[in-house]
Write a protein that holds these residues in place. Structure first.
Motif, PDB file in Angstrom:
ATOM      1  N   PHE A 137     -40.258  49.957  91.020  1.00 42.99           N
ATOM      2  CA  PHE A 137     -41.259  50.393  91.985  1.00 42.99           C
ATOM      3  C   PHE A 137     -41.797  49.190  92.727  1.00 42.99           C
ATOM      4  O   PHE A 137     -41.617  48.035  92.309  1.00 42.99           O
ATOM      5  CB  PHE A 137     -42.407  51.139  91.293  1.00 42.99           C
ATOM      6  N   ASP A 138     -42.466  49.456  93.853  1.00 44.11           N
ATOM      7  CA  ASP A 138     -43.181  48.392  94.550  1.00 44.11           C
ATOM      8  C   ASP A 138     -44.602  48.866  94.842  1.00 44.11           C
ATOM      9  O   ASP A 138     -44.985  49.995  94.511  1.00 44.11           O
ATOM     10  CB  ASP A 138     -42.448  47.936  95.810  1.00 44.11           C
ATOM     11  N   ARG A 139     -45.389  48.002  95.482  1.00 42.98           N
ATOM     12  CA  ARG A 139     -46.808  48.288  95.681  1.00 42.98           C
ATOM     13  C   ARG A 139     -47.102  49.074  96.954  1.00 42.98           C
ATOM     14  O   ARG A 139     -48.256  49.185  97.352  1.00 42.98           O
ATOM     15  CB  ARG A 139     -47.613  46.993  95.628  1.00 42.98           C
ATOM     16  N   ARG A 143     -40.241  54.153  94.918  1.00 41.26           N
ATOM     17  CA  ARG A 143     -39.574  54.028  93.631  1.00 41.26           C
ATOM     18  C   ARG A 143     -38.077  53.919  93.851  1.00 41.26           C
ATOM     19  O   ARG A 143     -37.540  54.383  94.867  1.00 41.26           O
ATOM     20  CB  ARG A 143     -39.857  55.242  92.729  1.00 41.26           C
ATOM     21  N   ALA A 172     -44.751  47.792  83.450  1.00 39.41           N
ATOM     22  CA  ALA A 172     -45.189  46.816  84.451  1.00 39.41           C
ATOM     23  C   ALA A 172     -44.041  45.902  84.867  1.00 39.41           C
ATOM     24  O   ALA A 172     -43.946  45.487  86.027  1.00 39.41           O
ATOM     25  CB  ALA A 172     -46.357  46.001  83.902  1.00 39.41           C
ATOM     26  N   GLN A 174     -41.145  46.592  85.521  1.00 39.68           N
ATOM     27  CA  GLN A 174     -40.215  47.221  86.464  1.00 39.68           C
ATOM     28  C   GLN A 174     -40.610  47.011  87.922  1.00 39.68           C
ATOM     29  O   GLN A 174     -39.885  47.423  88.832  1.00 39.68           O
ATOM     30  CB  GLN A 174     -40.117  48.721  86.176  1.00 39.68           C
ATOM     31  N   GLU A 175     -41.736  46.356  88.166  1.00 40.01           N
ATOM     32  CA  GLU A 175     -42.159  46.121  89.543  1.00 40.01           C
ATOM     33  C   GLU A 175     -41.222  45.136  90.236  1.00 40.01           C
ATOM     34  O   GLU A 175     -40.775  44.155  89.645  1.00 40.01           O
ATOM     35  CB  GLU A 175     -43.587  45.568  89.569  1.00 40.01           C
ATOM     36  N   THR A 193     -48.660  52.066  84.935  1.00 34.98           N
ATOM     37  CA  THR A 193     -47.941  51.268  83.950  1.00 34.98           C
ATOM     38  C   THR A 193     -48.878  51.047  82.766  1.00 34.98           C
ATOM     39  O   THR A 193     -50.047  51.447  82.789  1.00 34.98           O
ATOM     40  CB  THR A 193     -47.504  49.909  84.526  1.00 34.98           C
TER      41      THR A 193
END
Length: 202
Positions: A137-139, A143, A172, A174-175, A193
């Motif tokens: 995922f990103d911010r 996903r 976490a 996985q970011e 997360t």
């Protein structure tokens, strides 16, 4: 010009290796419990969680285990209200998922990809909340999935019927800085997360 499919495939391989490296059972159990507590603190106690069924998932491989949260919601723990809980049923590739009610007291059956699913005798459910597994995922709320497009098609179909809250579940670790994405990739409303709660405006 970079091929977006090649970029996604490369990101998937990297993300899968990173997630698979999180092999410590105690850390995984801690993360599952922490995610349950974070979900309750962020969504249930403030009354943000919409009424209606919650669809989760049966963990595949190294996916974060959402079952402690699902069992808590079903049991009617703190302000959870005894929710109807559903699990996905995988149809042919390229089609949206359907969901069936999950009763932990009843046996499950192996589905299309060997994932445990409720039997055909269980009633179908249209969820108001969808818990979404992922590779990364990103911010910005994007996903990275496995490439079959199940969850993107599912979210598109559900959102065409009724509002649905999409909550990504991940470790976490996985970011990534930026998930490769296209016009048909559905954004998540939240990502939780074991360390952090991220909320995205739609």
């Amino acid at each position: 010009m970079t091929d977006p499919r090649a970029a996604k495939d490369a990101a998937r391989a990297q993300a899968r290796a990173r997630r698979d490296s999180l092999s410590d059972d105690r850390m995984r159990a801690f993360a599952a419990d922490a995610l349950r507590d974070r979900f309750l603190e962020a969504l249930v106690r403030p009354g943000i969680l919409p009424d209606g069924p919650v669809a989760g998932y049966w963990p595949l491989g190294s996916e974060l285990d959402a079952r402690p949260l699902l069992l808590h919601l079903r049991s009617g723990g703190i302000k959870a209200g005894g929710r109807s809980i559903a699990l996905p049923v995988s149809g042919p590739r390229g089609q949206a998922l359907t969901f069936r009610d999950w009763d932990p007291a009843l046996p499950l059956a192996a589905g299309r990809y060997g994932i445990q699913e409720p039997g055909a005798d269980r009633p179908e459910v249209v969820p108001a909340v969808l818990l979404v597994p992922m590779l990364a995922f990103d911010r910005s709320g994007h996903r990275l999935g496995y490439g079959a497009g199940y969850y993107d098609r599912t979210l598109d179909a559900l959102r065409a019927i009724r509002p649905v809250l999409a909550v990504g579940m991940a470790f976490a670790a996985q970011e990534m800085d930026a998930v490769p994405h296209g016009a048909h990739d559905e954004r998540l409303d939240w990502i939780l997360t074991e360390r952090e709660t991220l909320r995205f405006a739609q």
